[in-house]
Design a protein around this motif. Structure first.
Motif, mmCIF file in Angstrom:
data_model
loop_
_atom_site.group_PDB
_atom_site.id
_atom_site.type_symbol
_atom_site.label_atom_id
_atom_site.label_comp_id
_atom_site.label_asym_id
_atom_site.label_seq_id
_atom_site.Cartn_x
_atom_site.Cartn_y
_atom_site.Cartn_z
ATOM 1 N N ASN A 105 -10.301 97.617 -39.493
ATOM 2 C CA ASN A 105 -9.488 96.372 -39.662
ATOM 3 C C ASN A 105 -8.648 96.201 -38.611
ATOM 4 O O ASN A 105 -8.195 97.154 -37.908
ATOM 5 N N ASN A 106 -8.467 94.940 -38.298
ATOM 6 C CA ASN A 106 -7.421 94.509 -37.385
ATOM 7 C C ASN A 106 -6.207 94.139 -38.204
ATOM 8 O O ASN A 106 -6.308 93.608 -39.239
ATOM 9 N N VAL A 107 -4.845 94.664 -38.057
ATOM 10 C CA VAL A 107 -3.912 94.746 -38.886
ATOM 11 C C VAL A 107 -2.808 93.993 -38.051
ATOM 12 O O VAL A 107 -2.284 94.278 -37.204
ATOM 13 N N SER A 108 -2.327 92.862 -38.735
ATOM 14 C CA SER A 108 -1.452 91.908 -37.937
ATOM 15 C C SER A 108 0.049 92.545 -38.309
ATOM 16 O O SER A 108 0.235 93.553 -39.301
ATOM 17 N N LYS B 225 0.889 92.464 -41.915
ATOM 18 C CA LYS B 225 -0.265 93.233 -42.465
ATOM 19 C C LYS B 225 -1.530 92.439 -42.986
ATOM 20 O O LYS B 225 -2.255 92.947 -44.109
ATOM 21 N N ASN B 226 -1.929 91.374 -42.521
ATOM 22 C CA ASN B 226 -3.211 90.676 -42.610
ATOM 23 C C ASN B 226 -4.106 91.558 -42.154
ATOM 24 O O ASN B 226 -4.105 91.779 -41.022
ATOM 25 N N ARG B 227 -5.349 91.802 -43.014
ATOM 26 C CA ARG B 227 -6.645 92.437 -42.427
ATOM 27 C C ARG B 227 -7.726 91.666 -42.097
ATOM 28 O O ARG B 227 -8.028 90.943 -43.115
ATOM 29 N N THR B 228 -8.041 91.788 -41.000
ATOM 30 C CA THR B 228 -9.500 91.068 -40.681
ATOM 31 C C THR B 228 -10.406 92.142 -40.193
ATOM 32 O O THR B 228 -10.084 93.294 -39.550
ATOM 33 N N LYS B 229 -11.692 92.068 -40.531
ATOM 34 C CA LYS B 229 -12.807 92.949 -40.125
ATOM 35 C C LYS B 229 -12.823 93.084 -38.573
ATOM 36 O O LYS B 229 -12.796 92.062 -38.085
#
Length: 62
Positions: free
Chosen positions: A16-19, A22-26
């Motif tokens: 995951n990319n974690v902003s 704490k928003n997670r995108t693959k």
């Protein structure tokens, strides 16, 4: 051509990319592949795709 090491079989991993919020995108973690010409025991040479870690190991052994 697949993104896979010819020696170890290491391939892409998923995470995951974690902003900051704490928003997670693959995302994908790709292996560090290099194309190297290798001389085989019978005297012929061949190009293979090998990870940088395995290349270091092969240089260390020779």
């Amino acid at each position: 051509m697949s993104r896979r090491c010819a020696v170890s079989g290491k391939g892409p991993m998923v995470g995951n990319n974690v902003s900051h919020a704490k928003n997670r995108t693959k995302r994908r973690f790709l292996p560090n592949l290099r194309t190297v010409k290798v001389t085989l025991e019978d005297g012929t040479s061949r190009k293979i795709r090998i990870s940088a870690k395995e290349l270091r190991t092969l240089k260390k052994q020779s």
